[in-house]
Scaffold this motif. Structure first.
Motif, short mmCIF file in Angstrom:
data_model
loop_
_atom_site.label_atom_id
_atom_site.label_comp_id
_atom_site.label_asym_id
_atom_site.label_seq_id
_atom_site.Cartn_x
_atom_site.Cartn_y
_atom_site.Cartn_z
N GLN A 128 14.32 19.00 32.31
CA GLN A 128 15.53 18.17 32.28
C GLN A 128 16.30 18.26 33.58
OE1 GLN A 128 16.15 15.93 30.28
NE2 GLN A 128 15.15 16.40 28.34
N ASN A 129 15.93 19.20 34.45
CA ASN A 129 16.59 19.34 35.74
C ASN A 129 15.86 18.64 36.87
OD1 ASN A 129 18.89 21.50 35.23
ND2 ASN A 129 17.09 22.19 34.09
N ALA A 130 14.77 17.93 36.53
CA ALA A 130 14.11 17.11 37.54
C ALA A 130 15.00 15.90 37.85
CB ALA A 130 12.75 16.65 37.04
N PHE A 153 17.61 19.35 43.72
CA PHE A 153 17.10 19.33 42.36
C PHE A 153 16.00 20.36 42.15
CE2 PHE A 153 19.17 15.20 42.33
CZ PHE A 153 19.58 15.07 41.02
N VAL A 154 15.13 20.56 43.13
CA VAL A 154 14.02 21.50 42.97
C VAL A 154 14.54 22.91 42.76
CG1 VAL A 154 12.03 22.53 44.11
CG2 VAL A 154 12.40 20.06 44.25
N ASP A 155 15.53 23.32 43.56
CA ASP A 155 16.08 24.67 43.42
C ASP A 155 16.73 24.87 42.05
OD1 ASP A 155 15.26 25.41 45.93
OD2 ASP A 155 17.16 24.92 46.90
N VAL A 156 17.49 23.88 41.60
CA VAL A 156 18.16 24.01 40.31
C VAL A 156 17.13 24.04 39.18
CG1 VAL A 156 19.77 22.90 38.71
CG2 VAL A 156 20.29 22.96 41.16
N ARG A 157 16.08 23.25 39.31
CA ARG A 157 15.01 23.28 38.32
C ARG A 157 14.35 24.65 38.29
NH1 ARG A 157 9.49 22.03 38.54
NH2 ARG A 157 8.60 21.20 36.61
N HIS A 158 14.13 25.24 39.45
CA HIS A 158 13.55 26.59 39.50
C HIS A 158 14.46 27.60 38.80
CE1 HIS A 158 10.80 25.63 43.21
NE2 HIS A 158 10.32 25.17 42.06
N ALA A 202 23.90 10.43 31.62
CA ALA A 202 24.49 10.70 32.92
C ALA A 202 23.64 11.68 33.73
CB ALA A 202 25.90 11.26 32.75
N TRP A 203 23.55 11.43 35.01
CA TRP A 203 22.86 12.35 35.93
C TRP A 203 23.69 13.63 36.07
CZ3 TRP A 203 19.89 10.27 40.74
CH2 TRP A 203 19.03 9.24 40.36
N PRO A 204 23.04 14.75 36.46
CA PRO A 204 23.76 16.02 36.65
C PRO A 204 24.36 16.14 38.05
CG PRO A 204 21.43 16.42 36.94
CD PRO A 204 21.57 14.94 36.60
N VAL A 205 24.84 15.03 38.59
CA VAL A 205 25.43 15.00 39.93
C VAL A 205 26.74 14.23 39.87
CG1 VAL A 205 23.17 15.11 41.07
CG2 VAL A 205 24.20 12.89 40.57
N SER A 206 27.57 14.44 40.86
CA SER A 206 28.83 13.71 40.96
C SER A 206 28.91 13.03 42.32
CB SER A 206 30.03 14.66 40.80
OG SER A 206 30.06 15.21 39.50
N ALA A 207 29.37 11.79 42.31
CA ALA A 207 29.55 11.06 43.56
C ALA A 207 30.63 11.76 44.39
CB ALA A 207 29.95 9.62 43.26
N ASP A 211 25.42 19.36 40.25
CA ASP A 211 26.53 20.27 40.00
C ASP A 211 26.47 20.81 38.56
OD1 ASP A 211 27.26 18.02 38.58
OD2 ASP A 211 29.16 17.69 39.63
N GLN A 212 25.33 20.57 37.90
CA GLN A 212 25.08 21.12 36.58
C GLN A 212 23.64 21.59 36.48
OE1 GLN A 212 25.84 17.81 33.99
NE2 GLN A 212 28.02 18.26 33.75
N LEU A 213 23.45 22.76 35.90
CA LEU A 213 22.12 23.21 35.48
C LEU A 213 22.06 22.99 33.98
CD1 LEU A 213 20.28 26.46 36.50
CD2 LEU A 213 20.42 25.80 34.10
#
Length: 230
Positions: free
Chosen positions: A190-192, A149-154, A80-85, A92-94
């Motif tokens: 994994q946050n990309a 995604f970039v900010d959460v990855r950072h 599952a992707w770390p996003v919600s429709a 919405d998940q790091l």
């Protein structure tokens, strides 16, 4: 496991790891990202845009019927992707993937996971842990879907670098495997946007039929990940 599985994956674009011939050394397996054009009426999809700019439609495992449809096609693991429709552009998940390197043990991963919990608590970040279904551990931090995604990855990189600074003999952020040594790798990538990990309550394609299982932080010190099986 229908109710807890749906709580983890419903509303999330989900790729399928399929083993149509069963999990065997010779068995064919592949990842299916795109939902077929024709599916039963109880199977729904979520529209996404990949990093390449291409559009796609992934499964929304929003019901037991949708999960059963995927399983009867040989799906072993749900990714599952770390996003919600409906907002699938803002996580919405790091996710912090603690990956053991050769020469490390699950005990090393557990020590790093507990250090990660303590670090996040210092910053006031709630966190949750689950087994990977192997020797690794996954730490999740819920975040408001306000950043890309970039900010959460950072943010994940910041967590990893601080863990490495505090315990450089046990933790590494080195992307190249030959530079990691016998240390636990904090897989920030994994946050990309194009990376996914096994969902909670998913089976893993191992002979033991292990499961990626959420546990409490209090349970972690005594938990044996290989005991959590089908």
């Amino acid at each position: 496991v229908g109710t807890p599985l749906l709580a983890q994956v419903s509303g999330r674009p989900t790729a399928l790891e399929r083993w149509p011939e069963g999990v065997t050394a010779e068995g064919e397996h592949f990842f299916q990202k795109h939902l077929p054009a024709k599916v039963p009426e109880q199977v729904h999809g979520i529209d996404v845009r990949f990093p390449s700019g291409r559009r796609g439609r992934l499964l929304d495992p929003d019901s037991r019927a949708a999960v059963a449809w995927a399983v009867q096609m040989g799906t072993i693991t749900f990714h599952a992707w770390p996003v919600s429709a409906p907002d699938v552009s803002r996580p919405d998940q790091l996710r912090i993937d603690l990956d053991p390197s050769p020469g490390t043990t699950y005990d090393d991963v557990r020590v790093v996971a507990l250090a990660c919990r303590d670090l996040l608590a210092e910053w006031g970040w709630p966190s949750f842990v689950k087994t990977s279904g192997g020797r690794g551990l996954h730490v999740f931090v819920p975040v408001r879907p306000e950043h890309g995604f970039v900010d959460v990855r950072h943010a994940a990189i910041v967590v990893g670098r601080e863990l490495e600074r505090r315990d450089p003999s046990r933790v590494t952020m080195s992307w190249w495997k030959e530079e990691r040594g016998a240390r636990v790798f904090v897989d920030f990538n994994q946050n990309a946007q194009d990376r996914v990990m096994a969902s909670a309550y998913s089976l893993r394609p191992r002979p033991e039929a292990t499961v990626s299982l959420p546990i409490t932080w209090d349970e972690l010190p005594d938990a044996d990940p290989m005991a959590f099986t089908l």
